[in-house]
Design a protein around this motif. Structure first.
Motif, PDB file in Angstrom:
ATOM      1  N   LYS A   8       0.837  -1.199   0.000  1.00  0.00           N
ATOM      2  CA  LYS A   8       0.000   0.000   0.000  1.00  0.00           C
ATOM      3  C   LYS A   8       0.874   1.252   0.000  1.00  0.00           C
ATOM      4  O   LYS A   8       0.598   2.214  -0.723  1.00  0.00           O
ATOM      5  CB  LYS A   8      -0.931  -0.011   1.209  1.00  0.00           C
ATOM      6  N   PHE A  11       2.472   1.557  -3.496  1.00  0.00           N
ATOM      7  CA  PHE A  11       1.441   1.911  -4.474  1.00  0.00           C
ATOM      8  C   PHE A  11       1.042   3.377  -4.349  1.00  0.00           C
ATOM      9  O   PHE A  11       0.999   4.109  -5.339  1.00  0.00           O
ATOM     10  CB  PHE A  11       0.223   0.997  -4.273  1.00  0.00           C
ATOM     11  N   THR A  12       0.728   3.818  -3.147  1.00  0.00           N
ATOM     12  CA  THR A  12       0.223   5.185  -2.985  1.00  0.00           C
ATOM     13  C   THR A  12       1.304   6.227  -3.204  1.00  0.00           C
ATOM     14  O   THR A  12       1.041   7.278  -3.787  1.00  0.00           O
ATOM     15  CB  THR A  12      -0.447   5.390  -1.605  1.00  0.00           C
ATOM     16  N   ARG A  15       2.114   6.761  -6.995  1.00  0.00           N
ATOM     17  CA  ARG A  15       1.090   7.415  -7.798  1.00  0.00           C
ATOM     18  C   ARG A  15       0.937   8.909  -7.500  1.00  0.00           C
ATOM     19  O   ARG A  15       0.049   9.565  -8.024  1.00  0.00           O
ATOM     20  CB  ARG A  15      -0.252   6.703  -7.616  1.00  0.00           C
ATOM     21  N   ASP A  16       1.816   9.444  -6.670  1.00  0.00           N
ATOM     22  CA  ASP A  16       1.761  10.865  -6.331  1.00  0.00           C
ATOM     23  C   ASP A  16       3.156  11.463  -6.545  1.00  0.00           C
ATOM     24  O   ASP A  16       4.051  11.247  -5.731  1.00  0.00           O
ATOM     25  CB  ASP A  16       1.323  11.020  -4.872  1.00  0.00           C
ATOM     26  N   TRP A  34       3.568   9.091   6.462  1.00  0.00           N
ATOM     27  CA  TRP A  34       2.634   8.205   5.782  1.00  0.00           C
ATOM     28  C   TRP A  34       2.018   7.209   6.755  1.00  0.00           C
ATOM     29  O   TRP A  34       0.811   6.973   6.716  1.00  0.00           O
ATOM     30  CB  TRP A  34       3.348   7.473   4.631  1.00  0.00           C
ATOM     31  N   MET A  38      -1.655   7.883   6.568  1.00  0.00           N
ATOM     32  CA  MET A  38      -2.196   7.149   5.422  1.00  0.00           C
ATOM     33  C   MET A  38      -2.346   5.649   5.652  1.00  0.00           C
ATOM     34  O   MET A  38      -3.152   5.010   4.985  1.00  0.00           O
ATOM     35  CB  MET A  38      -1.285   7.351   4.196  1.00  0.00           C
ATOM     36  N   LEU A  43      -8.457   3.189   1.059  1.00  0.00           N
ATOM     37  CA  LEU A  43      -8.296   3.768  -0.263  1.00  0.00           C
ATOM     38  C   LEU A  43      -9.620   3.793  -1.009  1.00  0.00           C
ATOM     39  O   LEU A  43     -10.438   2.888  -0.885  1.00  0.00           O
ATOM     40  CB  LEU A  43      -7.263   2.968  -1.062  1.00  0.00           C
ATOM     41  N   ASN A  44      -9.824   4.855  -1.775  1.00  0.00           N
ATOM     42  CA  ASN A  44     -11.019   5.013  -2.613  1.00  0.00           C
ATOM     43  C   ASN A  44     -12.311   4.922  -1.806  1.00  0.00           C
ATOM     44  O   ASN A  44     -13.289   4.331  -2.238  1.00  0.00           O
ATOM     45  CB  ASN A  44     -11.015   3.980  -3.746  1.00  0.00           C
TER      46      ASN A  44
END
Length: 120
Positions: A8, A11-12, A15-16, A34, A38, A43-44
Motif C-alpha cells: 500500500k 502503491f500510494t 502514484r503521487d 505516511w 495514510m 483507499l477510494n
C-alpha cells in the motif's frame, strides 16, 4: 509484518509525484508521516473511514526509510511495486538507459527460486 501495508505504501507513494520526491529527499520523515496519516486510511473510500490497527514493523520501517529494496524484497513486498517506485526515484541518477534496472537486478541476483512469497 504486513506485506499488504508495504505494498500500500509503495502503491500510494508511486502514484503521487510530490510524494515520490518527498520520499526521495526525506525518506524517514515521509515514512513516519505516511504511517501516521495514510496507513489506516481506506483507499477510494469516503474520508473519515479508516482502520486503526495497521503499522509497520521496525524492520519494515527501517527498510522503507533506508530505500532498501533488497530488504523489501526479502520481506515480501511486491517486486513490481518496488521497482516502479524506485525507478521513479533513482533512474535519473544513472547515465545510461536502464541503469537503475540493471542495478536493481544485480542487487537481487543472489536470490534463488523460490522467491519470497508476495501474497498478501
Amino acid at each position: 509484518m504486513s506485506k499488504y501495508l508495504l505494498d500500500k505504501f509503495l502503491f500510494t507513494v508511486d502514484r503521487d509525484p510530490e510524494l515520490v520526491e518527498r520520499y526521495r529527499a526525506e525518506p524517514a520523515e515521509t515514512v513516519a508521516w505516511w504511517e501516521a496519516n495514510m496507513a489506516n486510511a481506506l483507499l477510494n473510500c469516503h474520508t473519515g473511514e479508516a482502520s486503526t490497527w495497521q503499522a509497520f514493523s521496525a524492520r519494515e520501517r527501517a527498510a522503507l526509510a533506508g530505500h532498501d529494496y533488497v530488504a523489501l524484497f526479502e520481506l515480501g513486498a511486491h517486486p513490481f511495486l518496488t521497482l516502479t517506485l524506485f525507478i521513479a526515484m533513482f533512474e535519473r541518477d544513472h547515465p545510461e538507459p536502464l541503469g537503475f534496472q540493471k542495478e536493481y537486478a544485480l542487487r537481487l541476483a543472489h536470490f534463488d527460486l523460490p522467491y519470497p512469497d508476495i501474497a498478501t
